[in-house]
Each structure stands twice: as structure tokens, then as C-alpha cells.
Design a protein around this motif. Structure first.
Motif, PDB file in Angstrom:
ATOM      1  N   LEU A  10      44.337  50.296  33.417  1.00 22.13           N
ATOM      2  CA  LEU A  10      44.234  49.043  34.179  1.00 22.13           C
ATOM      3  C   LEU A  10      44.117  47.879  33.190  1.00 22.13           C
ATOM      4  O   LEU A  10      43.406  46.907  33.422  1.00 22.13           O
ATOM      5  CB  LEU A  10      43.032  49.124  35.121  1.00 22.13           C
ATOM      6  CG  LEU A  10      43.122  50.296  36.115  1.00 22.13           C
ATOM      7  CD1 LEU A  10      41.777  50.559  36.770  1.00 22.13           C
ATOM      8  CD2 LEU A  10      44.184  50.032  37.175  1.00 22.13           C
ATOM      9  N   THR A  53      42.195  45.381  35.847  1.00 23.34           N
ATOM     10  CA  THR A  53      40.819  45.039  36.216  1.00 23.34           C
ATOM     11  C   THR A  53      40.260  44.072  35.178  1.00 23.34           C
ATOM     12  O   THR A  53      39.468  44.467  34.317  1.00 23.34           O
ATOM     13  CB  THR A  53      39.956  46.310  36.292  1.00 23.34           C
ATOM     14  OG1 THR A  53      40.207  47.121  35.142  1.00 23.34           O
ATOM     15  CG2 THR A  53      40.287  47.111  37.534  1.00 23.34           C
ATOM     16  N   GLY A  73      40.277  48.515  31.489  1.00 20.61           N
ATOM     17  CA  GLY A  73      39.886  49.445  32.538  1.00 20.61           C
ATOM     18  C   GLY A  73      40.824  50.626  32.575  1.00 20.61           C
ATOM     19  O   GLY A  73      41.943  50.562  32.054  1.00 20.61           O
ATOM     20  N   GLU A 106      34.645  44.814  37.954  1.00 19.46           N
ATOM     21  CA  GLU A 106      35.960  45.356  37.627  1.00 19.46           C
ATOM     22  C   GLU A 106      36.362  46.431  38.652  1.00 19.46           C
ATOM     23  O   GLU A 106      37.523  46.511  39.064  1.00 19.46           O
ATOM     24  CB  GLU A 106      35.956  45.944  36.210  1.00 19.46           C
ATOM     25  CG  GLU A 106      35.808  44.916  35.092  1.00 19.46           C
ATOM     26  CD  GLU A 106      34.380  44.468  34.822  1.00 19.46           C
ATOM     27  OE1 GLU A 106      33.467  44.840  35.592  1.00 19.46           O
ATOM     28  OE2 GLU A 106      34.164  43.748  33.830  1.00 19.46           O
ATOM     29  N   CYS A 107      35.400  47.263  39.038  1.00  9.77           N
ATOM     30  CA  CYS A 107      35.704  48.318  40.017  1.00  9.77           C
ATOM     31  C   CYS A 107      36.042  47.729  41.384  1.00  9.77           C
ATOM     32  O   CYS A 107      36.974  48.191  42.054  1.00  9.77           O
ATOM     33  CB  CYS A 107      34.529  49.293  40.137  1.00  9.77           C
ATOM     34  SG  CYS A 107      34.361  50.395  38.707  1.00  9.77           S
ATOM     35  N   LEU A 166      37.328  44.877  41.940  1.00 13.03           N
ATOM     36  CA  LEU A 166      38.658  44.274  41.803  1.00 13.03           C
ATOM     37  C   LEU A 166      39.737  45.358  41.783  1.00 13.03           C
ATOM     38  O   LEU A 166      40.808  45.197  42.377  1.00 13.03           O
ATOM     39  CB  LEU A 166      38.717  43.429  40.526  1.00 13.03           C
ATOM     40  CG  LEU A 166      40.045  42.734  40.241  1.00 13.03           C
ATOM     41  CD1 LEU A 166      40.418  41.764  41.362  1.00 13.03           C
ATOM     42  CD2 LEU A 166      39.986  42.001  38.895  1.00 13.03           C
ATOM     43  N   GLY A 167      39.446  46.471  41.118  1.00  8.95           N
ATOM     44  CA  GLY A 167      40.405  47.577  41.087  1.00  8.95           C
ATOM     45  C   GLY A 167      40.701  48.101  42.475  1.00  8.95           C
ATOM     46  O   GLY A 167      41.859  48.346  42.837  1.00  8.95           O
TER      47      GLY A 167
END
Lengths: 391, 391
Positions: free
Chosen positions: A182, A190, A194, A255-256, A258-259
Motif C-alpha cells: 500500500l 495508506t 503500508g 492508515e488502517c 484509510l486502507g
């Protein structure tokens, strides 16, 4: 030099809704790491690629390193890796004690095949790393048959191929280990860094959390009070009697979140990139100087748009594109065995004629998702003009 | 159980201005990693701690692991590490081949001293890891004198002590290697994960970029065209003839931009936490059952607020705080040598009586920065009432 169209390190823009996901998570998350957003992202990711278990990690290199740890290489054990890929595909296996044997690509598809891999199998081969480079899913059904016949484990480096499928399944979920990136360059990112490690075997899923996060685990006895000690236990990840050293490869909650949000858009981004790639390729059908890999199915997401110049005039083409047209084409994926890194550790030998031939004549066009239609048209017109000028 | 005051995994809230830094960077950054925000953050960080060179990394564990690599342990080489710390202080050194010898703490300050370290030096000692635990800077002048006399390298684990000073310099910039954490729990955090490795010796600064990022570096020959090959070179980091395996420990641009922004507020956060800690400690002066470490200077940032119970009734105190008052006190920093992880690799032996005594009687109060004044007052009143009820 300022380019009119640069080879950008940023794959896509974020929508206002995606930015609001970030803002909302910043305001609400507690803690900011290892919480419910990671769990939700992992579940959504596994659901998207069709089962198994997904683990969010700080980058794809970390996922590759954990794959190498889980495989477990003894001295002289070999791993087959394509010579044409990014160095992070390969060096984590060196770190974990494997000896790399380089596999060649198929010149048309630019990825390994059951045949190029079979040519490298020896009695010491323990695993194969398949890279779905440029976003094209290699022949996983054929490769898994080969692996089964030789009792080999298969790592899919699906860093560039998220969302593609082959043989009825999604790339990255067809082998023993799946690695996704990512990173800023990838079709979804992310915030720049990521990755995801995908596994399905319960022997692995049980210990990946310890491997990923400092060996943290539960105590195997009842604690007197649930908050004593608050720290939990720290144990050594074990697999088949082997100790595996833990790491800290965690990805934060923002970040998670957003992922998970970006997964809603990956199919659309892939479809848009593929449609554009096909437009570009088909518009250049009259120019045999550029040989593209044309795939009009979801087996290719055209993360990158690469071509081989058959005229032998690649460097002139690139110079004209840059200096006359302001377009930053690049050359990618230096054959790894040519790097001092691999040469210094005795892995600088390879028989990969297609890899050498492709690399020495390849051109990668700027192909980030935020390229405008005007940019694409200008790049197409410029390519035509430069090719004609070189005839 | 729902607590009225929980031991939060989130250290601080973000201001609207800090959130806008994130949003602006999301909209403007290109690429999203390894760009100008990382450079700016590193420069600002080094400036803040007083020189040297700072490298942004994905977490403090990564910085510790690179320190261990740079030190270079031969078989049987020893590193002295406090028994009372987080496991990520220690296991990276095991990964890189060191044998850990556990140092005891001073019971009053809860950190190592020149004396507790000196007692563990042998002819095989190669390095010392000093942890400025709870946010209190250990006696670095004395420790550096000791290290100089025995030719030892010193790693400062300043994960919790950012902004504190001792002997005229900032903790983390007084040894050979400085490690900082920007994790969710810390006084400032870059969205939950993040860290910094600080070094000053040019022998190290030269190769840390390769160690951090896949061995990427420049070619040592002129390229025909600056964009051929676009990928740059990949080489083996070398130090004094030793090969050091690279890693991928990068931190994204958004996190770096936020880190730079947060540095504007670290001194204020530290001062506010210290003022609150002193209020709390002084208000409990009539309760010798709780022994705090009182420091009214910038040598302590009170990242955490820990006390030792002298009454032998710690578990009853914690139960009453939890069940009667809804306050989640915790016990922290299990002596590392008691964990199965270290016991299984033959590092389960230690002579650390102060560590054992402290841990078995310690209480860590909720002390995140976003605790309200009302929360603090309620916690103070509750502590008094529970202590009186246990007399």
C-alpha cells in the motif's frame, strides 16, 4: 528539470470522503495503533481477496520478511525469485538465510511462468516467489501444480496486482503467502507506507500476530486481576519446533481506516487504469517499435504501463520524450543480479536472457491514476511523433 | 468493564491546526513517502535535540535494531540492558546476535545508574542500553564516563523521554545512538506509529539511509541519461568491512509532517504533564504508602506517573481503585528476564533485586495528556480514600 508529465511517486489523489475518513479516525481512534480499525481493515481485506487471513503491516517488505521467516530456510536452501522485480522482493529472503536462484521472465508477459520456474528447481529448492509485476497476475494455477509436484511453498508478491484475478481467484490469495503493498506508488496507498501479509494455514495465522508485534501474546495462566500485569506476555513465536524472532511491523489505526476505505475504490481505479492502458496501446497499434502486453481482462490492473522497444533505439526515444516533449519515461526493474548488493553476496549469477533483453529495451510511461485525459492524449501524440522522427 | 478513567493507549488529542497539517500534507505531498517532509522533520528534530543527524523510522524498535546492527555483535558479545523496560528495548539486540546481561535499577529513580551498570561489565561487554524510563533522564554524564573508561558504545532509549535534559544536553543526543518513539502512548505521536534514530558519527550517518531503505543508494558512475535507470542503485551497507543487511523502516510523509508540527508542542505537553505530576505527588505527601519519584526540573517529563507501594498492599489498592472508583491503574514493565521469550533463549537469569522489588509493588496511574482537571482531582480524591480505607 521540470517535466510537463512527470513519473510521479504518487499513485492517486484522495477524495474528500477519504480525507474525511482520516480526519474522523484522528479524532476518534483510541489507541492510535493495534485497535479496531486494524481488525476491521484486515477483515475487509480478507473478504475482498476471498478468504484466508490478512494482517496489516508497515510495508510489503515486512510481509515478505515474515513469509521468509515462516518458510524457514536451512543453510544452502534455495528460493527461486524473478530477476526482474524490485529489490524488496528478494533481499528479505537473503536476510532469512536463503540462497536466491534467479528465474527468467516470459518476454511477452514480463512475469515468470511454470516453465521458467521449473528450469530453476533443484533438490535444494524450498520455495518460489511469484511476482505479479506491472499488475499482471502470473499463471498461478500452473505454478501451484508445479509447486505441488515438487513440494515447494509459494509466496505471491502481489504488491502491484491488488484486485487482479487468475484461474477464478484473486492474485495474492492463491499460494501459501500473499504480499500486498500500500506504498505511495501503488494503485491504493495508506498515506505512503503500508502493506498486508495474507496467509490461510492455521499454523501460520496463529503466530503472525507475535511475529508482527514484538512477541506480544497472552499469558497461559489466569491472572489474579485482569489488569495485573497490564503488559501481557512476551513469548517466542514457534513453528514446528523452530524459534522465529519477532519484529515490530505494525501499521497505525488511521492508515488502517484509510486502507479499508480505499478498498471501496480499488476496482474502479483498476478498471480506469486498464481502460486507459488499452486506449493507449490500441492507438499505437501501427507502431511495432513499441511492444506492449495487452490484456483486456481483470487479470491485469495496469499498475504500470511498460513497453519493450523493438527498434533498439530506446535511449534516443527516452531522450526525445524528455527533452523535446517534457515527458518523464523511466527504465524500471534493474535485473537484481546486476546490483552490487547481490554480487557482493555471491548471488550475481543468472541465466535470464529474456530479463536482460526486456530491461535493456524497456520503457515505462508515466501512468499514475491522477494523469488527466489531456495528459494521456498529449503523451500519445508525443509518442507517435517521437517514434516517427526516429524511423 | 467500563472505567471512569481508563489507562488510555492514546497519549494526546490533536489540535485543529495539527489535523490541518495532516489534511494539507495529504493534499499536497508527492510522493507520499521519502520526500521533503521527511527531510524537514529530520532537520527540525535534530535541531530540537541539539545537533547530530536524525532519521525518521517506522517505530522505535526499528531504530533499536539499526543501532544493534551498527554496533556489530560477535558471538558471545554482551550488551547491558535494564531488566525493567519494554521488551522492544531488548530483543532487537538478541536478533542481532548479542547476549543480554540485565542491569538493575536505582529504586528511587527507576533507571540504571553508573553503579548498577558498572556491576555488569565483563571483558565481553560491547555496549550499554540506557532507558530513560517513565520520562526521567538517567545520569548520562556519569554513564558516558563509565563507557569511555571501558570502551563501550552507548544507546540511549529515549522512547519516553523526548525533551528532557541532563548535564546540559537533551536525552537521546548524549550517547552514540539515540532512539525516540512517536508511538500512540508517547508524549507526541505521529498517528500512532513512528520513531527516530539519532546518530552523530559520520561513519554511521553515511549508511543509515541504506540500512533504513532497502539498500537504496546512488550509482558511482555517471549515468548516460539521468533517468536511465530510474531505480537508482542497490548496494550492501558496509561498516568497517562488515556487511549490514538493509531493512525497510520508512515513515510516510504525512506522519513526518505531523511529527515536525508536533515538535512545536512537545515542550508545552511535557511542562503540563510535569506540573500535574508534581501537583498529584505533593497532594499525596501525607501518604508514605505511595513513593513517587519527584523531579521538578526538565530532567523528567512525566510521560508516566508511577509509584511504589511501600505497604505491601498493591493488589488491594488496584482492585479498590478499579472496582470502587472506576480508575484503571496498571502494573508496567514486567522484568524482562521473567518472560518466556528471554527464558527460552537462555537470558532468563538476572540479579536485579531493585527491579523485582519495584515491579512487584508498583502502580502506574492513568496519565495521558487529555486527562481533564476534573479527572485528575477525582483520581487524587479516590487515591486518598482508598489509601485511608486500607490503613
Amino acid at each position: 528539470m521540470e517535466f510537463r508529465i512527470r513519473f510521479s511517486g504518487k499513485s492517486h489523489d484522495y477524495t474528500e470522503e477519504e480525507i474525511q475518513t482520516v480526519v474522523r479516525t484522528i479524532k476518534e481512534a483510541e489507541p492510535y495503533t493495534q485497535g479496531r480499525h486494524m481488525q476491521a481493515f484486515q477483515e475487509r481485506f480478507a473478504g475482498y481477496i476471498g478468504g484466508g487471513q490478512a494482517f496489516a503491516v508497515c510495508n510489503a517488505t515486512a510481509a515478505l520478511e515474515m513469509s521468509a521467516q515462516l518458510i524457514g530456510f536451512e543453510p544452502d536452501d534455495e528460493v527461486i525469485i524473478p530477476g526482474h522485480t524490485f529489490t524488496a522482493t528478494a533481499y528479505p529472503f537473503v536476510k532469512k538465510g536463503a540462497r536466491i536462484v534467479w528465474a527468467d521472465m516470459d518476454l511477452g508477459t514480463r512475469v515468470v511462468t511454470p516453465e521458467t520456474l521449473a528450469a530453476r528447481i533443484t533438490p535444494r529448492t524450498k520455495a518460489i516467489v511469484v511476482v505479479h509485476l506491472y499488475g499482471y497476475a502470473a499463471d498461478m494455477p500452473g505454478i501451484m501444480d508445479l509447486a505441488a509436484r515438487h513440494n515447494l511453498l509459494v509466496v505471491e508478491d502481489a504488491a502491484q496486482s491488488l484486485g487482479t484475478d487468475v484461474g477464478g481467484g484473486k492474485s495474492g490469495a492463491l499460494g501459501d503467502f500473499g504480499v500486498f503493498s500500500l506504498h505511495s506508488h501503488k494503485n491504493i496507498t495508506t498515506l505512503g507506507e503500508g502493506g498486508v501479509l495474507w496467509v490461510k494455514d492455521e499454523r501460520y495465522t496463529r503466530i503472525v500476530p507475535l511475529l508482527r508485534h514484538n512477541g506480544h501474546t497472552g499469558f497461559d495462566f489466569e491472572r489474579e486481576h485482569y489488569w495485573v500485569p497490564a503488559m501481557g506476555n512476551v513469548d517466542m513465536p514457534e513453528l514446528d519446533g523452530r524459534f522465529l524472532m519477532p519484529n515490530n511491523f505494525c501499521l497505525g489505526e488511521v492508515e488502517c481506516a484509510l486502507g479499508a476505505k480505499m478498498l471501496e475504490r480499488i476496482d474502479r481505479i483498476n478498471a480506469e487504469k486498464r481502460a486507459r492502458a488499452l486506449t493507449f496501446i490500441d492507438a499505437l497499434a501501427g507502431f511495432p517499435e513499441l511492444e506492449f502486453h495487452r490484456v483486456d481482462t481483470t487479470r491485469h490492473n495496469y499498475h504500470l504501463l511498460a513497453a519493450r522497444m523493438t527498434s533498439g533505439r530506446r535511449d534516443e526515444f527516452m531522450a526525445a520524450m524528455a527533452y523535446q516533449k517534457g515527458i518523464q519515461c523511466v527504465v524500471q526493474y534493474y535485473p537484481l543480479y546486476r546490483y552490487p548488493f547481490y554480487q557482493k553476496i555471491g548471488m550475481g549469477q543468472a541465466e535470464c536472457p529474456n530479463t536482460d533483453r526486456f530491461f535493456d529495451h524497456m520503457v515505462s510511461f508515466p501512468f499514475h491514476h491522477w494523469l488527466s485525459d489531456d495528459d494521456l492524449e498529449y503523451m500519445l501524440d508525443s509518442t507517435r511523433e517521437v517514434l516517427l522522427s526516429l524511423r
